[in-house]
Scaffold this motif. Structure first.
Motif, short mmCIF file in Angstrom:
data_model
loop_
_atom_site.label_atom_id
_atom_site.label_comp_id
_atom_site.label_asym_id
_atom_site.label_seq_id
_atom_site.Cartn_x
_atom_site.Cartn_y
_atom_site.Cartn_z
N HIS A 189 35.09 29.40 20.75
CA HIS A 189 34.57 30.75 20.54
C HIS A 189 33.50 31.13 21.57
N LEU A 190 32.65 30.18 21.93
CA LEU A 190 31.65 30.44 22.96
C LEU A 190 32.30 30.71 24.32
N LEU A 191 33.32 29.93 24.64
CA LEU A 191 34.03 30.15 25.90
C LEU A 191 34.72 31.52 25.89
N ALA A 192 35.27 31.91 24.75
CA ALA A 192 35.91 33.23 24.67
C ALA A 192 34.88 34.33 24.92
N GLU A 193 33.70 34.20 24.35
CA GLU A 193 32.63 35.19 24.57
C GLU A 193 32.20 35.19 26.03
N ARG A 194 32.09 34.01 26.62
CA ARG A 194 31.70 33.91 28.02
C ARG A 194 32.72 34.62 28.91
N PHE A 195 34.01 34.39 28.62
CA PHE A 195 35.05 35.01 29.45
C PHE A 195 35.12 36.52 29.23
N LYS A 196 34.74 37.00 28.06
CA LYS A 196 34.66 38.45 27.85
C LYS A 196 33.60 39.04 28.80
N CYS A 197 32.48 38.36 28.94
CA CYS A 197 31.42 38.82 29.86
C CYS A 197 31.87 38.73 31.31
N THR A 198 32.49 37.61 31.68
CA THR A 198 32.90 37.46 33.08
C THR A 198 34.03 38.43 33.42
N GLN A 199 34.82 38.81 32.43
CA GLN A 199 35.86 39.83 32.65
C GLN A 199 35.19 41.14 33.07
N GLN A 200 34.12 41.49 32.38
CA GLN A 200 33.39 42.72 32.71
C GLN A 200 32.75 42.62 34.09
N VAL A 201 32.24 41.43 34.43
CA VAL A 201 31.69 41.22 35.77
C VAL A 201 32.78 41.42 36.81
N GLY A 202 33.96 40.87 36.56
CA GLY A 202 35.08 41.03 37.49
C GLY A 202 35.47 42.48 37.68
N GLU A 203 35.48 43.24 36.60
CA GLU A 203 35.82 44.65 36.69
C GLU A 203 34.75 45.41 37.50
N LEU A 204 33.49 45.09 37.27
CA LEU A 204 32.40 45.72 38.01
C LEU A 204 32.49 45.37 39.50
N LYS A 205 32.75 44.11 39.79
CA LYS A 205 32.90 43.69 41.19
C LYS A 205 34.06 44.42 41.86
N ALA A 206 35.18 44.51 41.18
CA ALA A 206 36.35 45.17 41.75
C ALA A 206 36.05 46.66 41.99
N LEU A 207 35.40 47.28 41.04
CA LEU A 207 35.07 48.70 41.16
C LEU A 207 34.20 48.99 42.37
N HIS A 208 33.31 48.04 42.69
CA HIS A 208 32.37 48.22 43.79
C HIS A 208 32.75 47.39 45.03
N SER A 209 33.98 46.93 45.07
CA SER A 209 34.50 46.16 46.20
C SER A 209 33.63 44.96 46.56
N LEU A 210 33.13 44.27 45.55
CA LEU A 210 32.36 43.04 45.77
C LEU A 210 33.32 41.85 45.75
N PRO A 211 32.97 40.78 46.46
CA PRO A 211 33.87 39.61 46.48
C PRO A 211 33.97 38.95 45.11
N PRO A 212 35.13 38.36 44.80
CA PRO A 212 35.32 37.71 43.50
C PRO A 212 34.41 36.50 43.28
N ALA A 213 34.06 35.81 44.35
CA ALA A 213 33.21 34.62 44.24
C ALA A 213 31.83 34.93 44.80
N ASP A 214 30.84 34.25 44.25
CA ASP A 214 29.46 34.36 44.72
C ASP A 214 28.91 32.94 44.87
N PRO A 215 29.16 32.31 46.04
CA PRO A 215 28.79 30.91 46.22
C PRO A 215 27.31 30.61 45.96
N ALA A 216 26.41 31.52 46.31
CA ALA A 216 24.99 31.26 46.07
C ALA A 216 24.70 31.20 44.57
N ARG A 217 25.25 32.14 43.82
CA ARG A 217 25.07 32.15 42.36
C ARG A 217 25.70 30.90 41.74
N GLU A 218 26.89 30.55 42.21
CA GLU A 218 27.57 29.38 41.67
C GLU A 218 26.75 28.12 41.90
#
Length: 125
Positions: free
Chosen positions: A40-69
């Motif tokens: 359930h925690l992983l499902a919640e985490r992926f719901k958040c990262t899904q939104q991050v992915g949509e925001l990145k795509a909308l603003h043409s940001l790269p899918p990966a962020d090596p510094a953050r990772e």
């Protein structure tokens, strides 16, 4: 068997085995509950990262962020050490999750780019 008398060898083993079986069942129940919580925690985490992915795509940001990772991996290693968990295991676990997140972000970006190149469909109704 009278009170104060030790059980015969076979009885002692049966009692110990039953106690061990009960303890094992209890521990396995706890593990099952923790596994469910993790899912359930992983499902919640992926719901958040899904939104991050949509925001990145909308603003043409790269899918990966090596510094953050890298920062997240270091942070999780410290948390693991504090929790007496093998930091290498925590890093492998997070790397697996990061790989899935980046894969999802790439798929979202691909869908977003495909949709941007096509004319909008007329609204129904």
């Amino acid at each position: 068997m009278s009170e104060g008398t030790a059980p015969a060898g076979g009885e002692a083993a049966a009692i110990a085995d039953e106690a061990a079986r009960e303890r094992l069942s209890y521990l396995r129940g706890s593990i099952d509950n923790l596994d469910a919580a993790l899912v359930h925690l992983l499902a919640e985490r992926f719901k958040c990262t899904q939104q991050v992915g949509e925001l990145k795509a909308l603003h043409s940001l790269p899918p990966a962020d090596p510094a953050r990772e890298a920062a997240q991996i270091e942070r999780l290693r410290r948390l693991a050490e504090d929790a007496k968990l093998d930091p290498a295991f925590a890093e492998k676990f997070l790397n697996f999750i990061i790989g899935e997140v980046v894969r999802h972000h790439r798929a979202i970006a691909d869908r977003t780019q495909e949709g941007a190149g096509e004319p909008a469909e007329p609204a129904a109704g």
